[in-house]
Design a protein around this motif. Structure first.
Motif, PDB file in Angstrom:
ATOM      1  N   THR A   1      19.698  12.989   5.487  1.00 34.10           N
ATOM      2  CA  THR A   1      19.160  13.601   4.439  1.00 34.10           C
ATOM      3  C   THR A   1      19.002  15.008   4.167  1.00 34.10           C
ATOM      4  O   THR A   1      19.624  15.776   5.041  1.00 34.10           O
ATOM      5  CB  THR A   1      17.568  13.153   4.459  1.00 34.10           C
ATOM      6  OG1 THR A   1      17.081  13.747   5.547  1.00 34.10           O
ATOM      7  CG2 THR A   1      17.614  11.453   4.763  1.00 34.10           C
ATOM      8  N   GLU A   2      18.917  15.424   3.004  1.00 30.81           N
ATOM      9  CA  GLU A   2      18.892  16.837   2.831  1.00 30.81           C
ATOM     10  C   GLU A   2      17.840  17.532   3.574  1.00 30.81           C
ATOM     11  O   GLU A   2      17.854  18.475   4.112  1.00 30.81           O
ATOM     12  CB  GLU A   2      18.291  17.189   1.418  1.00 30.81           C
ATOM     13  CG  GLU A   2      18.427  18.814   0.733  1.00 30.81           C
ATOM     14  CD  GLU A   2      18.224  19.028  -0.424  1.00 30.81           C
ATOM     15  OE1 GLU A   2      18.505  20.075  -0.785  1.00 30.81           O
ATOM     16  OE2 GLU A   2      17.505  18.198  -1.162  1.00 30.81           O
ATOM     17  N   ALA A   3      16.691  16.899   3.878  1.00 27.29           N
ATOM     18  CA  ALA A   3      15.574  17.486   4.710  1.00 27.29           C
ATOM     19  C   ALA A   3      16.364  17.674   6.446  1.00 27.29           C
ATOM     20  O   ALA A   3      15.950  18.648   6.908  1.00 27.29           O
ATOM     21  CB  ALA A   3      14.547  16.433   5.015  1.00 27.29           C
ATOM     22  N   ASP A   4      17.225  16.663   6.614  1.00 29.40           N
ATOM     23  CA  ASP A   4      17.784  16.809   8.128  1.00 29.40           C
ATOM     24  C   ASP A   4      18.507  18.198   8.025  1.00 29.40           C
ATOM     25  O   ASP A   4      18.607  19.247   8.915  1.00 29.40           O
ATOM     26  CB  ASP A   4      18.938  15.932   8.170  1.00 29.40           C
ATOM     27  CG  ASP A   4      18.185  14.526   8.527  1.00 29.40           C
ATOM     28  OD1 ASP A   4      17.120  14.538   9.402  1.00 29.40           O
ATOM     29  OD2 ASP A   4      18.715  13.570   8.156  1.00 29.40           O
ATOM     30  N   LEU A   5      19.473  18.729   6.863  1.00 28.95           N
ATOM     31  CA  LEU A   5      20.277  19.939   6.845  1.00 28.95           C
ATOM     32  C   LEU A   5      19.209  21.201   6.822  1.00 28.95           C
ATOM     33  O   LEU A   5      19.408  22.064   7.873  1.00 28.95           O
ATOM     34  CB  LEU A   5      21.024  19.980   5.865  1.00 28.95           C
ATOM     35  CG  LEU A   5      22.332  19.216   6.041  1.00 28.95           C
ATOM     36  CD1 LEU A   5      22.383  17.837   6.155  1.00 28.95           C
ATOM     37  CD2 LEU A   5      23.434  19.404   4.481  1.00 28.95           C
ATOM     38  N   VAL A   6      18.188  20.967   6.304  1.00 29.91           N
ATOM     39  CA  VAL A   6      17.082  22.124   6.203  1.00 29.91           C
ATOM     40  C   VAL A   6      16.355  22.230   7.431  1.00 29.91           C
ATOM     41  O   VAL A   6      16.344  23.444   7.847  1.00 29.91           O
ATOM     42  CB  VAL A   6      16.522  22.043   4.917  1.00 29.91           C
ATOM     43  CG1 VAL A   6      15.250  22.903   4.995  1.00 29.91           C
ATOM     44  CG2 VAL A   6      16.918  21.829   3.630  1.00 29.91           C
ATOM     45  N   ASN A   7      15.955  21.251   8.048  1.00 31.41           N
ATOM     46  CA  ASN A   7      15.279  21.326   9.328  1.00 31.41           C
ATOM     47  C   ASN A   7      16.195  21.802  10.523  1.00 31.41           C
ATOM     48  O   ASN A   7      15.754  22.583  11.178  1.00 31.41           O
ATOM     49  CB  ASN A   7      14.390  19.893   9.681  1.00 31.41           C
ATOM     50  CG  ASN A   7      13.529  19.673   8.633  1.00 31.41           C
ATOM     51  OD1 ASN A   7      12.866  20.604   8.142  1.00 31.41           O
ATOM     52  ND2 ASN A   7      13.146  18.385   8.466  1.00 31.41           N
TER      53      ASN A   7
ATOM     54  N   ASP B   1      32.982   7.423  26.334  1.00 36.00           N
ATOM     55  CA  ASP B   1      33.781   7.650  25.188  1.00 36.00           C
ATOM     56  C   ASP B   1      32.756   7.724  23.985  1.00 36.00           C
ATOM     57  O   ASP B   1      32.041   6.511  23.866  1.00 36.00           O
ATOM     58  CB  ASP B   1      34.812   6.891  24.842  1.00 36.00           C
ATOM     59  CG  ASP B   1      35.519   6.929  23.779  1.00 36.00           C
ATOM     60  OD1 ASP B   1      36.471   7.842  23.690  1.00 36.00           O
ATOM     61  OD2 ASP B   1      35.379   6.232  22.781  1.00 36.00           O
ATOM     62  N   ILE B   2      32.566   8.773  23.293  1.00 39.21           N
ATOM     63  CA  ILE B   2      31.779   8.734  22.156  1.00 39.21           C
ATOM     64  C   ILE B   2      32.595   8.762  20.813  1.00 39.21           C
ATOM     65  O   ILE B   2      33.384   9.601  20.767  1.00 39.21           O
ATOM     66  CB  ILE B   2      30.629   9.966  21.991  1.00 39.21           C
ATOM     67  CG1 ILE B   2      30.065   9.833  23.430  1.00 39.21           C
ATOM     68  CG2 ILE B   2      29.590   9.826  20.919  1.00 39.21           C
ATOM     69  CD1 ILE B   2      29.018   8.942  23.624  1.00 39.21           C
ATOM     70  N   LYS B   3      32.291   7.933  19.742  1.00 37.89           N
ATOM     71  CA  LYS B   3      32.765   7.816  18.556  1.00 37.89           C
ATOM     72  C   LYS B   3      31.704   7.692  17.609  1.00 37.89           C
ATOM     73  O   LYS B   3      31.037   6.478  17.522  1.00 37.89           O
ATOM     74  CB  LYS B   3      33.691   6.625  18.285  1.00 37.89           C
ATOM     75  CG  LYS B   3      35.198   6.909  19.237  1.00 37.89           C
ATOM     76  CD  LYS B   3      36.190   5.801  18.858  1.00 37.89           C
ATOM     77  CE  LYS B   3      37.476   6.260  19.531  1.00 37.89           C
ATOM     78  NZ  LYS B   3      37.291   6.589  21.166  1.00 37.89           N
ATOM     79  N   VAL B   4      31.652   8.562  16.640  1.00 40.08           N
ATOM     80  CA  VAL B   4      30.708   8.694  15.392  1.00 40.08           C
ATOM     81  C   VAL B   4      31.437   8.250  14.357  1.00 40.08           C
ATOM     82  O   VAL B   4      32.454   8.876  13.854  1.00 40.08           O
ATOM     83  CB  VAL B   4      30.068   9.981  15.640  1.00 40.08           C
ATOM     84  CG1 VAL B   4      28.864   9.754  14.441  1.00 40.08           C
ATOM     85  CG2 VAL B   4      29.390  10.358  16.744  1.00 40.08           C
ATOM     86  N   LYS B   5      30.899   7.213  13.749  1.00 42.14           N
ATOM     87  CA  LYS B   5      31.497   6.703  12.269  1.00 42.14           C
ATOM     88  C   LYS B   5      30.559   6.844  11.278  1.00 42.14           C
ATOM     89  O   LYS B   5      29.248   6.616  11.357  1.00 42.14           O
ATOM     90  CB  LYS B   5      31.970   5.358  12.764  1.00 42.14           C
ATOM     91  CG  LYS B   5      33.216   5.251  13.772  1.00 42.14           C
ATOM     92  CD  LYS B   5      33.695   3.997  13.705  1.00 42.14           C
ATOM     93  CE  LYS B   5      34.985   3.962  14.776  1.00 42.14           C
ATOM     94  NZ  LYS B   5      35.621   2.531  14.965  1.00 42.14           N
ATOM     95  N   ASN B   6      30.887   6.758  10.097  1.00 43.32           N
ATOM     96  CA  ASN B   6      30.242   6.670   8.890  1.00 43.32           C
ATOM     97  C   ASN B   6      30.106   5.200   8.249  1.00 43.32           C
ATOM     98  O   ASN B   6      30.487   4.448   8.973  1.00 43.32           O
ATOM     99  CB  ASN B   6      30.685   7.480   7.884  1.00 43.32           C
ATOM    100  CG  ASN B   6      32.036   7.440   7.201  1.00 43.32           C
ATOM    101  OD1 ASN B   6      32.648   6.323   7.279  1.00 43.32           O
ATOM    102  ND2 ASN B   6      32.722   8.525   6.618  1.00 43.32           N
TER     103      ASN B   6
ATOM    104  N   LYS C   1      28.270  14.052   4.755  1.00 40.13           N
ATOM    105  CA  LYS C   1      27.554  14.536   3.476  1.00 40.13           C
ATOM    106  C   LYS C   1      26.061  13.987   3.451  1.00 40.13           C
ATOM    107  O   LYS C   1      25.762  12.881   4.198  1.00 40.13           O
ATOM    108  CB  LYS C   1      28.273  14.263   2.196  1.00 40.13           C
ATOM    109  CG  LYS C   1      29.443  14.972   2.455  1.00 40.13           C
ATOM    110  CD  LYS C   1      30.358  14.636   1.136  1.00 40.13           C
ATOM    111  CE  LYS C   1      31.888  15.404   1.224  1.00 40.13           C
ATOM    112  NZ  LYS C   1      32.753  15.105   0.002  1.00 40.13           N
ATOM    113  N   ILE C   2      25.250  14.599   2.593  1.00 41.41           N
ATOM    114  CA  ILE C   2      23.743  13.974   2.375  1.00 41.41           C
ATOM    115  C   ILE C   2      23.839  12.455   1.700  1.00 41.41           C
ATOM    116  O   ILE C   2      24.934  12.196   0.756  1.00 41.41           O
ATOM    117  CB  ILE C   2      23.132  14.747   1.326  1.00 41.41           C
ATOM    118  CG1 ILE C   2      23.022  16.266   2.036  1.00 41.41           C
ATOM    119  CG2 ILE C   2      21.788  14.226   1.054  1.00 41.41           C
ATOM    120  CD1 ILE C   2      22.622  17.271   1.130  1.00 41.41           C
ATOM    121  N   GLY C   3      23.313  11.526   2.448  1.00 38.71           N
ATOM    122  CA  GLY C   3      23.469  10.172   2.060  1.00 38.71           C
ATOM    123  C   GLY C   3      24.413   9.549   2.770  1.00 38.71           C
ATOM    124  O   GLY C   3      24.336   8.199   2.704  1.00 38.71           O
ATOM    125  N   ASP C   4      25.407  10.133   3.672  1.00 41.50           N
ATOM    126  CA  ASP C   4      25.897   9.256   4.576  1.00 41.50           C
ATOM    127  C   ASP C   4      25.341   8.643   5.709  1.00 41.50           C
ATOM    128  O   ASP C   4      24.148   9.226   6.142  1.00 41.50           O
ATOM    129  CB  ASP C   4      27.230  10.057   5.184  1.00 41.50           C
ATOM    130  CG  ASP C   4      28.471  10.459   4.231  1.00 41.50           C
ATOM    131  OD1 ASP C   4      28.450   9.721   3.234  1.00 41.50           O
ATOM    132  OD2 ASP C   4      29.124  11.419   4.558  1.00 41.50           O
TER     133      ASP C   4
END
Length: 707
Positions: A575-581, A679-684, A646-649
């Protein structure tokens, strides 16, 4: 087969005879699990100070074919040890040798070495063992082979691919050493060899072999290595090379002439036996143009140190000193003033600052080479002027004393001998240069060297010098006021750095960290399915079988975990709050994360999440919070951000157990544990990879935790 491996390629001879009142000491070889005492074919070795015979050497009667066969049969046990087992054994050997160092110092005086000289050989060699043990335990997994690649995809649907592995050669490494460093020369070779899992046969030069034998005897008595892992031949190698095969390898340190003769042996060509040569070379020291008095003093100090340490008997010693024409006389005066303070003599006497050469023969050889150099240059200190120099010894006529000798070649462009003749002793030639181009040409006339030093003012730019001379050297030592405070010096090869050089210097490489370990291993490309490669390398390969159950992997002990165990986490929407915080928490207000207008003008088109937020959010998804067997995060490797978030992903994590390495329990009061690589894989939400990395955790062993 050639017997001797002196740096100058000469053989031992001495005019003095042994007093019949003293029994003859014969150096035994250690071959096929026993100490071998020859009965004939002896060569005497004499004390470098007193001239008295101290021991005799012979390898006559040794079955060289049996030596190699024994090493391959019994020494192959090393290959069954893991890297960490080999490294721990090396560390214990180093500790044991350090405790016995005074025995080695006592023997070293017979070679003419001062305590300071012997420190390089004895404790420098032992520290090389410590350094290699530490490097391997830190950089390599506790396996028997090295896996170089993660996964090389060779098919459209990822069912066929490859990795490169390195495995121990199934032969023996033959190490032929020079007389000048009988301990360090051996230890710097056997350290990476033993760590690679390959047995060694060591052949020291006759001069100084007593020191090599004393160290080998201590190692054998420690029983820290399996039988056959280390053998010693004191004397000639005779027909040893006739039995070398396709899995064997040879290293040689000594004169270029001797090395080239050995290299021509038909077996080396027939079986493509690797032959690594480190030969004598005409190394240089360069004073940069426009240097201040501070730089001049550093230059003079380095030249004097290299002339007098080990009485100049170092393969890395400075043989040519290049200075700008305008500083020639000034530097000459300073060098001569320093040389006048050098006291050459018996290293056991308090005032002695430089010891003797290794033998009388060595003394004559150096004198002969100085006469050659004198055809191009003027002797301005020492050399044939030695009648004016008093040696600090009771009977200097019996010793292998030679004064520090400085020559001056005013026209190096017209000279020949100063560029291709090495007097293997305390000898250096001072030369002027007019320009960087001329300097580059003069240095290159050495036809390849181990090392060159460039001494400069702190902020001087020497890029042009480096560009011209780097191809001709294995190492460049750049010295200025800052580095001089802690520099190990021109002539000190270090375990972490390559020791060798092109052309005349032999074209070989020793040391250089893990590179040296790999030299004794075979690189093989392994092709197959992901499952097959996981099985061979003991490291999970993307696309290979996974194991999933209801128990969170972080609830399992080290021993319970299996390679390929995977956790697929829940999703989290950014979320947008995640980026701001996160910006406020971290202090990272970079415009791409916080400035909507500026971010819209980038190729992202809008604000994107901080990369480290993605890593932190991923941890929040896969970490199991309650106390369990996971002790701590040990580190992170190979982090890559692949696609923007991005925001919303929405992001999701695949956590897979990739590799397990047990760690030795240093403190018995602490729980036994190992390192697990995940092994870490982060996916959207579209299944696109946004981040990939490995995390390492310390995990307790031998305990079961319930979900």
């Amino acid at each position: 087969m050639l017997e001797h491996t002196h740096e100058n390629g000469s053989s031992q001879s001495q005019p003095h005879q042994q007093d019949s009142a003293h029994p003859m000491t014969v150096l035994e070889s250690y071959v096929y699990g026993t100490w071998y005492h020859a009965n004939a074919g002896f060569r005497p070795v004499y004390h470098a100070i007193s001239g008295e015979e101290i021991y005799r050497v012979s390898s006559q009667g040794i079955d060289m074919q049996k030596v190699l066969a024994y090493g391959k049969q019994h020494g192959s046990t090393l290959a069954q040890w893991t890297f960490h087992q080999r490294a721990n054994a090396l560390k214990l050997i180093a500790q044991m040798l350090l405790e016995k160092k005074e025995q080695f110092y006592a023997l070293a005086t017979a070679t003419g070495a001062t305590r300071k000289d012997a420190w390089i050989d004895i404790e420098g060699g032992i520290q090389t063992l410590f350094a290699y043990s530490s490097m391997v335990r830190r950089e390599l997994s506790d396996e028997k082979i090295i896996t170089e690649d993660s996964w090389i995809q060779l098919s459209k649907h990822n069912s066929f691919g490859a990795k490169h592995i390195l495995s121990p050669k199934a032969g023996v490494a033959v190490h032929i050493n020079a007389f000048n460093f009988p301990i360090w020369g051996m230890l710097e070779k056997i350290a990476p060899t033993l760590l690679a899992g390959v047995p060694c046969v060591v052949k020291p030069a006759t001069d100084g072999a007593q020191l090599t034998q004393a160290v080998v005897k201590a190692i054998v008595e420690s029983k820290l290595l399996p039988q056959g892992a280390l053998q010693l031949i004191c004397g000639q190698t005779y027909d040893l090379f006739d039995y070398l095969g396709p899995q064997d390898c040879v290293t040689f340190t000594g004169s270029a002439y001797t090395g080239q003769q050995l290299r021509q042996h038909p077996n080396l060509n027939k079986y493509s036996v690797p032959f690594s040569m480190e030969a004598d070379s005409v190394n240089s020291a360069i004073l940069a143009t426009g240097s201040s008095e501070t730089a001049v003093d550093l230059f003079v100090r380095e030249v004097i140190r290299e002339m007098t340490t080990k009485a100049g008997q170092k393969c890395t010693a400075i043989r040519r000193a290049f200075v700008p024409q305008e500083l020639l006389i000034h530097v000459q005066e300073k060098l001569v003033a320093k040389l006048n303070k050098v006291v050459t003599g018996d290293p056991t006497l308090e005032n002695t600052s430089m010891g003797a050469l290794a033998s009388i023969k060595q003394k004559y050889d150096v004198a002969e080479k100085v006469e050659q150099l004198a055809q191009d240059a003027e002797i301005i200190f020492g050399g044939h002027l030695q009648q004016n120099i008093q040696f600090n010894a009771a009977h200097p006529e019996n010793g292998a004393f030679y004064p520090p000798t400085l020559l001056l070649c005013k026209t190096p462009i017209q000279a020949q001998y100063v560029h291709n003749t090495e007097a293997f002793g305390p000898v250096c030639t001072l030369m002027p240069y007019q320009s960087i181009d001329e300097l580059g040409d003069l240095v290159a006339r050495g036809e390849g060297s181990l090392v060159a030093s460039i001494v400069k003012d702190q902020h001087a730019n020497i890029e042009d010098i480096v560009a011209k001379i780097a191809p001709w050297h294995g190492r460049l030592h750049i010295l200025d006021e800052t580095s001089a405070k802690e520099s190990t010096g021109h002539g000190s090869p270090l375990p972490h750095l390559v020791h060798g050089g092109p052309g005349r210097a032999g074209g070989g490489e020793e040391l250089g960290g893990i590179r040296a370990v790999k030299h004794y291993m075979q690189r093989t490309a392994i092709q197959g399915s992901p499952d097959s490669l996981t099985q061979v390398t003991h490291a999970w390969t993307a696309g290979s079988q996974i194991n999933e159950d209801r128990v969170h992997p972080f609830k399992k002990s080290f021993d319970e975990l299996v390679i390929g165990e995977r956790l697929l986490t829940a999703r989290r929407t950014v979320t947008e709050a995640d980026l701001v915080n996160f910006a406020c928490l971290s202090g990272d207000h970079f415009y791409a994360h916080t400035d909507k207008i500026a971010a819209a003008e980038t190729f992202f088109g809008e604000r994107v999440a901080h990369g480290y937020f993605v890593v932190s959010a991923a941890a929040g998804l896969f970490v199991d919070a309650p106390k369990g067997p996971v002790i701590a995060n040990y580190g992170m490797d190979n982090l890559r951000f692949v696609e923007p978030v991005k925001i919303g992903d929405s992001i999701q994590v695949e956590l897979t157990c990739k590799q397990k390495t047990p760690k030795p329990q240093k403190d018995p009061t602490q729980a036994a544990h190992g390192v697990v690589v995940w092994d870490i894989k982060v996916k959207n939400q579209r299944g696109e990879l946004v981040a990939t990395y490995d995390i390492l955790t310390l995990v307790e062993r031998g305990q079961e935790y319930q979900a």
